[in-house]
Write a protein that holds these residues in place. Structure first.
Motif, PDB file in Angstrom:
ATOM      1  N   ASP A  35      74.840  65.632  59.468  1.00 45.77           N
ATOM      2  CA  ASP A  35      73.633  64.938  59.001  1.00 45.77           C
ATOM      3  C   ASP A  35      72.872  65.745  57.960  1.00 45.77           C
ATOM      4  N   GLY A  36      73.505  66.765  57.391  1.00 45.40           N
ATOM      5  CA  GLY A  36      72.826  67.642  56.452  1.00 45.40           C
ATOM      6  C   GLY A  36      71.982  68.649  57.205  1.00 45.40           C
ATOM      7  N   LYS A  37      70.949  69.186  56.529  1.00 51.04           N
ATOM      8  CA  LYS A  37      70.098  70.172  57.185  1.00 51.04           C
ATOM      9  C   LYS A  37      68.662  70.018  56.723  1.00 51.04           C
ATOM     10  N   PRO A  38      67.725  70.248  57.623  1.00 51.06           N
ATOM     11  CA  PRO A  38      66.314  70.203  57.225  1.00 51.06           C
ATOM     12  C   PRO A  38      65.914  71.471  56.463  1.00 51.06           C
ATOM     13  N   ALA A  39      64.834  71.382  55.724  1.00 45.21           N
ATOM     14  CA  ALA A  39      64.295  72.535  55.010  1.00 45.21           C
ATOM     15  C   ALA A  39      63.956  73.653  55.993  1.00 45.21           C
ATOM     16  N   GLY A  40      64.249  74.872  55.601  1.00 44.43           N
ATOM     17  CA  GLY A  40      63.925  76.027  56.428  1.00 44.43           C
ATOM     18  C   GLY A  40      64.951  76.358  57.494  1.00 44.43           C
ATOM     19  N   VAL A  41      65.979  75.534  57.617  1.00 46.09           N
ATOM     20  CA  VAL A  41      67.035  75.760  58.606  1.00 46.09           C
ATOM     21  C   VAL A  41      68.234  76.393  57.897  1.00 46.09           C
ATOM     22  N   ARG A  42      68.746  77.435  58.489  1.00 42.53           N
ATOM     23  CA  ARG A  42      69.903  78.129  57.931  1.00 42.53           C
ATOM     24  C   ARG A  42      71.148  77.236  58.013  1.00 42.53           C
ATOM     25  N   CYS A  43      71.855  77.103  56.912  1.00 39.86           N
ATOM     26  CA  CYS A  43      73.104  76.333  56.901  1.00 39.86           C
ATOM     27  C   CYS A  43      74.131  77.040  57.776  1.00 39.86           C
ATOM     28  N   VAL A  44      74.895  76.278  58.552  1.00 45.66           N
ATOM     29  CA  VAL A  44      75.913  76.880  59.418  1.00 45.66           C
ATOM     30  C   VAL A  44      77.036  77.525  58.612  1.00 45.66           C
ATOM     31  N   GLN A  45      77.141  77.178  57.349  1.00 42.84           N
ATOM     32  CA  GLN A  45      78.187  77.753  56.503  1.00 42.84           C
ATOM     33  C   GLN A  45      77.766  79.055  55.833  1.00 42.84           C
ATOM     34  N   LEU A  46      76.557  79.503  56.098  1.00 43.22           N
ATOM     35  CA  LEU A  46      76.073  80.776  55.565  1.00 43.22           C
ATOM     36  C   LEU A  46      76.500  81.879  56.531  1.00 43.22           C
ATOM     37  N   ASP A  47      77.276  82.831  56.032  1.00 46.95           N
ATOM     38  CA  ASP A  47      77.789  83.861  56.934  1.00 46.95           C
ATOM     39  C   ASP A  47      76.762  84.978  57.172  1.00 46.95           C
ATOM     40  N   ALA A  48      77.139  85.980  57.937  1.00 38.98           N
ATOM     41  CA  ALA A  48      76.231  87.063  58.304  1.00 38.98           C
ATOM     42  C   ALA A  48      75.757  87.876  57.092  1.00 38.98           C
ATOM     43  N   ASP A  49      76.512  87.826  56.004  1.00 37.50           N
ATOM     44  CA  ASP A  49      76.135  88.520  54.770  1.00 37.50           C
ATOM     45  C   ASP A  49      75.386  87.596  53.810  1.00 37.50           C
ATOM     46  N   ASN A  50      74.974  86.428  54.311  1.00 36.19           N
ATOM     47  CA  ASN A  50      74.275  85.413  53.505  1.00 36.19           C
ATOM     48  C   ASN A  50      75.111  84.925  52.321  1.00 36.19           C
ATOM     49  N   LEU A  51      76.388  84.755  52.551  1.00 39.57           N
ATOM     50  CA  LEU A  51      77.302  84.208  51.552  1.00 39.57           C
ATOM     51  C   LEU A  51      77.860  82.890  52.078  1.00 39.57           C
ATOM     52  N   CYS A  52      78.055  81.943  51.177  1.00 39.87           N
ATOM     53  CA  CYS A  52      78.554  80.624  51.563  1.00 39.87           C
ATOM     54  C   CYS A  52      80.043  80.682  51.899  1.00 39.87           C
ATOM     55  N   ARG A  53      80.381  80.215  53.091  1.00 38.32           N
ATOM     56  CA  ARG A  53      81.786  80.171  53.501  1.00 38.32           C
ATOM     57  C   ARG A  53      82.567  79.097  52.745  1.00 38.32           C
ATOM     58  N   LEU A  54      81.841  78.141  52.154  1.00 39.31           N
ATOM     59  CA  LEU A  54      82.493  77.028  51.462  1.00 39.31           C
ATOM     60  C   LEU A  54      82.574  77.215  49.952  1.00 39.31           C
TER      61      LEU A  54
END
Length: 92
Positions: A35-54
Motif C-alpha cells: 500500500d506504499g508508505k506514509p510520510a516519516g515511515v522508513r521504507c522496508v527496502q532501506l537497509d541498515a546502511d540507509n541504502l535502497c535494496r531495490l
C-alpha cells in the motif's frame, strides 16, 4: 575535466542518507509495502546502511527512481534533507 567530475560527485546522493526513503509518503506499491508508505515511515527496502535494496531493480517504484539529489532540497547533511523533505510533504 577534473572540475566537472568533482562537481558531479558533489551533486550525487550522499551514501547512507536515506532521507528520501523516510520523509516522503509513497502512494505506489513497494515490495514488502503493497500500500506504499506514509510520510516519516522508513521504507522496508532501506537497509541498515540507509541504502535502497531495490536500486537498479525493475521492481523499484518509478517515483523512487525519479527522486534525485537536489542540493536545495537535500541541504548540506542528512538532517537537513529529512527536515526539508518533510516540510515539502506537509506543504503538498
Amino acid at each position: 575535466m577534473k572540475q566537472s567530475i568533482a562537481r558531479a560527485a558533489a551533486d550525487a546522493c550522499r551514501p547512507g542518507c536515506g532521507a528520501c526513503c523516510i520523509a516522503p509518503s509513497i502512494s505506489s506499491a513497494i515490495p514488502g509495502m503493497p500500500d506504499g508508505k506514509p510520510a516519516g515511515v522508513r521504507c522496508v527496502q532501506l537497509d541498515a546502511d540507509n541504502l535502497c535494496r531495490l536500486f537498479g531493480d525493475p521492481r523499484r517504484p518509478a517515483v523512487c527512481a525519479r527522486f534525485g539529489f537536489d542540493r536545495e532540497l537535500c541541504g548540506e547533511h542528512r538532517d537537513q534533507a529529512l527536515e526539508r523533505i518533510a516540510a515539502l510533504e506537509l506543504a503538498t
